[in-house]
Structures are given as C-alpha cells and as structure tokens.
Design a protein around this motif. Structure first.
Motif, mmCIF file in Angstrom:
data_model
loop_
_atom_site.group_PDB
_atom_site.id
_atom_site.type_symbol
_atom_site.label_atom_id
_atom_site.label_comp_id
_atom_site.label_asym_id
_atom_site.label_seq_id
_atom_site.Cartn_x
_atom_site.Cartn_y
_atom_site.Cartn_z
ATOM 1 N N VAL A 57 4.397 2.391 2.350
ATOM 2 C CA VAL A 57 3.877 2.397 0.981
ATOM 3 C C VAL A 57 3.329 1.031 0.590
ATOM 4 O O VAL A 57 2.304 0.935 -0.093
ATOM 5 C CB VAL A 57 4.984 2.852 -0.003
ATOM 6 C CG1 VAL A 57 4.582 2.557 -1.445
ATOM 7 C CG2 VAL A 57 5.259 4.341 0.171
ATOM 8 N N ASP A 59 1.844 -1.110 2.482
ATOM 9 C CA ASP A 59 0.503 -1.240 3.076
ATOM 10 C C ASP A 59 -0.514 -0.418 2.293
ATOM 11 O O ASP A 59 -1.638 -0.874 2.034
ATOM 12 C CB ASP A 59 0.525 -0.789 4.535
ATOM 13 C CG ASP A 59 1.308 -1.736 5.426
ATOM 14 O OD1 ASP A 59 1.493 -2.900 5.035
ATOM 15 O OD2 ASP A 59 1.750 -1.304 6.512
ATOM 16 N N ILE A 60 -0.125 0.789 1.904
ATOM 17 C CA ILE A 60 -1.038 1.658 1.156
ATOM 18 C C ILE A 60 -1.370 1.041 -0.205
ATOM 19 O O ILE A 60 -2.520 1.081 -0.657
ATOM 20 C CB ILE A 60 -0.418 3.059 0.976
ATOM 21 C CG1 ILE A 60 -0.346 3.776 2.331
ATOM 22 C CG2 ILE A 60 -1.218 3.892 -0.022
ATOM 23 C CD1 ILE A 60 0.396 5.102 2.294
ATOM 24 N N ILE A 63 -4.266 -1.257 -0.384
ATOM 25 C CA ILE A 63 -5.583 -0.612 -0.410
ATOM 26 C C ILE A 63 -6.007 -0.366 -1.852
ATOM 27 O O ILE A 63 -7.186 -0.405 -2.187
ATOM 28 C CB ILE A 63 -5.541 0.721 0.389
ATOM 29 C CG1 ILE A 63 -5.192 0.439 1.855
ATOM 30 C CG2 ILE A 63 -6.876 1.459 0.288
ATOM 31 C CD1 ILE A 63 -4.968 1.690 2.685
ATOM 32 N N VAL A 114 -5.184 5.765 -3.504
ATOM 33 C CA VAL A 114 -3.785 5.641 -3.082
ATOM 34 C C VAL A 114 -3.177 7.013 -2.812
ATOM 35 O O VAL A 114 -2.481 7.216 -1.806
ATOM 36 C CB VAL A 114 -2.973 4.876 -4.148
ATOM 37 C CG1 VAL A 114 -1.476 4.987 -3.879
ATOM 38 C CG2 VAL A 114 -3.389 3.403 -4.166
ATOM 39 N N GLN A 117 -4.329 8.314 0.506
ATOM 40 C CA GLN A 117 -3.676 7.636 1.615
ATOM 41 C C GLN A 117 -2.238 8.120 1.813
ATOM 42 O O GLN A 117 -1.769 8.281 2.946
ATOM 43 C CB GLN A 117 -3.687 6.127 1.382
ATOM 44 C CG GLN A 117 -5.055 5.482 1.556
ATOM 45 C CD GLN A 117 -5.553 5.592 2.990
ATOM 46 O OE1 GLN A 117 -4.809 5.358 3.940
ATOM 47 N NE2 GLN A 117 -6.814 5.946 3.133
ATOM 48 N N LEU A 118 -1.546 8.374 0.722
ATOM 49 C CA LEU A 118 -0.188 8.910 0.833
ATOM 50 C C LEU A 118 -0.194 10.277 1.517
ATOM 51 O O LEU A 118 0.676 10.581 2.344
ATOM 52 C CB LEU A 118 0.448 9.035 -0.558
ATOM 53 C CG LEU A 118 0.780 7.725 -1.285
ATOM 54 C CD1 LEU A 118 1.256 8.006 -2.706
ATOM 55 C CD2 LEU A 118 1.834 6.922 -0.523
ATOM 56 N N ARG A 121 -0.634 9.730 5.284
ATOM 57 C CA ARG A 121 0.435 9.051 6.014
ATOM 58 C C ARG A 121 1.774 9.789 5.990
ATOM 59 O O ARG A 121 2.637 9.525 6.813
ATOM 60 C CB ARG A 121 0.624 7.634 5.458
ATOM 61 C CG ARG A 121 -0.614 6.750 5.538
ATOM 62 C CD ARG A 121 -0.947 6.351 6.970
ATOM 63 N NE ARG A 121 0.092 5.541 7.569
ATOM 64 C CZ ARG A 121 0.206 4.229 7.421
ATOM 65 N NH1 ARG A 121 -0.664 3.566 6.661
ATOM 66 N NH2 ARG A 121 1.177 3.566 8.032
#
Length: 423
Positions: A57, A59-60, A63, A114, A117-118, A121
């Motif tokens: 999280v 790292d995300i 972004i 975000v 991206q979650l 991942r």
C-alpha cells in the motif's frame, strides 16, 4: 515495515469468542479477563497480514502523490467491543476492519488511480464507495476490503480518502472527545450532526447554511472549547516530539487522549513493545482514548494530519471559522446593526486566540533552540510551520496594526481596522 511473527487464531475460534462476548454484553456483563486476553491475541495475530499489505500500500500511495500519507492501525479493543454490541449479527471472524491501512491523498483526481492499483495488486473482495454515495452524516471516501495475501481466510480494510475528508472525519472524533459523545458510532445530537453535515460540504455552502454553522458554534461554544483543548496540549506535544531523537529507531507510536482531553505521544522501536504498552493502557481503569499506529516518513505535520483526533493540538475548522465569519460580514457590508457588532466581537476574540497560540509557539521555539538534547530536524520543522502560519495571517495582524497608507485596503484589513478601533 516489518512486524514480529504472530500466532494465527482461527476464524472459528474468533467467532466463538465474539459470540461469548456478545452474550455477556447483552446481559449487561463485562467480558472476563481471559476473554479480553484472547481478544488481544486475535488483534495481534493480524501482524503478519498487515506487514505485507502495508508494504504494498505504501508503494501504491506514492503513485497517488509523493506527498500522500500512509498509516496503519489494528482496531482498538474498545472499538471491537462497541461494534460487537452495535451489530448483533456480525461475527468477529468476519469483521473486515480488525486491521487496516489508510491512504490520505492531497488531490481528488488521484483517488481513481489508487483504487485501480489496489485492484491490480490485491484480491479485492468488496468496495464501499462513499464518494458516489456519501453517508448520511456527510462522510465520503473509499473503503476497500481485500483478502490477506498470506491468509485467504482473512479480510483487511484499506481506506482511501482525500485530505479534506480526513480533516472532516477528524473533527467528528475531536467533538466526540470534547463533548463526551459517540457521534462516530451513531449517537444522536441534532445540533452537532447538522454542524458537521454542513462542514462536510463546506465548498458548496450558501450564506444561510454558513449562518447556521456560526449559530450552532456560538450555542455550543465549539470554537472556544476546541481552542482551549488545543492550547493546553500544544507545547507539551511539540516537546514530546522534539525528544524523539531518531525516527529511524522509533517507528511506532501510541497516541492517547486522556479523560481531561490532554494528549500524549509514546514512541517505540518495535511493534511488540508498542502492543504490550497499548494493552497495559487498555487495562487501566481510568479509560482514556488511545491508538497504536505507524506512519510512513514520520514528520510532525504529517503525524498531526494523520492522527489529528488523538494529537488534539489543531484543526482546520479554526481557519474555516474565520472564512465563514468574513463571508457573513462581507454580505452585511460591516454596517452598524447589533448583529454585525456581535459578529465583529466574536471574530476579534477568536482571531486573537489564534495569534496567542502562534506567539506561544515562538516563545517555545526560542526556549528549546539552544537545547542540544532535542531533535534539531524536528525543531527546524517547527520553525518552518510557524512561518507558514504567520504567512496565512494578514500583514501586521500579530502586532495588531493596519497599514493605513494602503489605499487598496482589503476587506479583511477593513475588518481588522474596525476591530483595532474598538480596543
């Protein structure tokens, strides 16, 4: 972030524990010491799951902006007990927010990035979109529920919200502390709920709604009560932060609000020590509010934003209040009727309170500047924040003077001129 290894408690064991505790609560009995110990073990058994999730999280979140804030927490024991009582069909093993992370973003348009991206991942189990469908109280944000990457039977929560939403949510919790309420958990208070609802959409308020905010504020002395709490906490909290000598070693924090609304910070080198101290605090009879947390890149300003409702030294509502009052005064063109004079007096008192706090900060900085034992980086950060606050005030406000030679005097300056004449 790396947490110590933990023993996993099965979902069925958690469900039995939750059922037993609920039966006691329904019969107005307290859980036994053994049950509380089991509940604590269940909380801490999420350490491994949370360690993996927080790393991803964090790292995300970058972004979504390098200024984003990532924090984690394991749900407080009091909050778990309250939820067991509040939701009679909820099984403890299915409670989706025992452990979780929060991402605070400074830009609204980064939220969708975000969330995407979650979904890439993690195995996302469900999403509550409170931006499209805000809660009745005004809350908006995303609550994303994911499957633990290391234990498919476990669910964790990731909250994604803007800075503005987070600040509003913090105000709900601060008001709960100051007025001994539980608005966050559904307790009713017509005036304060209306007050908070309007503030949740402060960019869209009409003048009538702004007047209602001020009327409720005056009735319940919200500004004065909040400022009084912030003033008595500020110097102590800043000094506690200055005395954290190394944030490389101290990465875990307990934030506590005591029953008299004084706050405190405790820092720890490892999660195990922090959890042990948390549990000892919980077992004390004089119940305070506290939370164990971890913040990526711990700076004072980031910490104050992420945990404003526990640090209890500032809230943006103080600045919002100024803006609302000025809008009301501008509409009435500063005429001489009694209502406007009352607004001027109210504005004068609260603005001077803000100046008083800045002056106190400057005195404290001068006092600690020559102290070799404090964290010099934190002291530098404090001085920078004071300058930021000074820049937000109109020119010469700290000295109480108005630049009389400026023919293009702003509306704010005209207000200040009238105030200074009334001294």
């Amino acid at each position: 972030m790396e947490l110590e290894k933990s023993n996993v408690i099965s979902k069925s064991t958690a469900n039995r524990l939750g059922k037993d505790i609920r039966n006691l609560i329904e019969n107005n009995q307290d859980p036994s010491e053994e049950q509380i110990n089991l509940l604590q073990n269940y909380r801490t058994s999420f350490k491994d799951d949370l360690s993996v999730v927080v790393s991803i999280v964090s790292d995300i979140a970058q972004i979504g902006g390098t200024d984003s804030i990532t924090a984690f927490r394991v749900k407080r024991i009091e909050s778990i007990l309250s939820k067991i009582k509040r939701e009679p069909t909820m099984q403890l093993g299915n409670m989706g927010d025992i452990a979780g992370c929060r991402i605070i973003l400074y830009r609204d348009d980064n939220i969708n990035t975000v969330i995407s991206q979650l979904q890439l991942r993690f195995n996302v189990l469900s999403i509550n979109d409170y931006i499209k469908n805000p809660k009745e109280d005004g809350y908006n944000g995303y609550h994303v529920y994911i499957e633990s990457p290391i234990n498919p039977k476990r669910k964790l929560e990731i909250q994604v919200r803007t800075k503005e939403t987070h600040i509003w949510s913090s105000l709900v919790e601060i008001i709960d502390h100051v007025y001994s309420l539980k608005l966050k958990e559904g307790e009713k208070h017509e005036d304060l709920q209306e007050f908070l609802f309007y503030l949740s959409r402060k960019k869209k308020l009409d003048i009538t709604q702004k007047q209602k905010i001020i009327n409720i504020d005056k009735k319940h002395e919200i500004y004065s009560n909040l400022f009084g709490v912030f003033l008595k906490n500020y110097s102590r909290i800043r000094l506690e932060w200055l005395n954290v000598t190394s944030f490389e070693d101290k990465r875990y924090f307990i934030f506590e609000v005591k029953t008299d609304n004084t706050s405190a910070i405790y820092s720890f080198q490892n999660y195990e020590d922090a959890e042990e101290s948390y549990f000892e605090l919980f077992k004390k009879e004089d119940k305070s509010n506290f939370v164990l947390a971890h913040i990526e890149k711990p700076k004072f300003k980031r910490m104050c934003l992420a945990y404003a409702s526990y640090v209890m030294i500032h809230h943006d509502y103080l600045n919002d209040w100024n803006d609302i009052i000025l809008d009301l005064l501008k509409l009435k063109q500063i005429n001489s009727n009694e209502n406007n004079n009352n607004l001027l007096e109210y504005f004068k008192r609260n603005l001077h309170d803000q100046v008083k706090l800045i002056e106190q900060e400057m005195e404290e900085v001068n006092k600690y500047e020559q102290n070799a034992d404090v964290n010099l980086d934190s002291l530098k950060e404090w001085k920078e924040e004071i300058n930021e606050k000074l820049n937000l005030l109109p020119r010469n406000t700290v000295n109480g003077n108005i630049n009389k030679g400026n023919k293009s005097m702003s509306f704010f300056d005209r207000i200040m001129k009238k105030i200074n004449r009334s001294r």
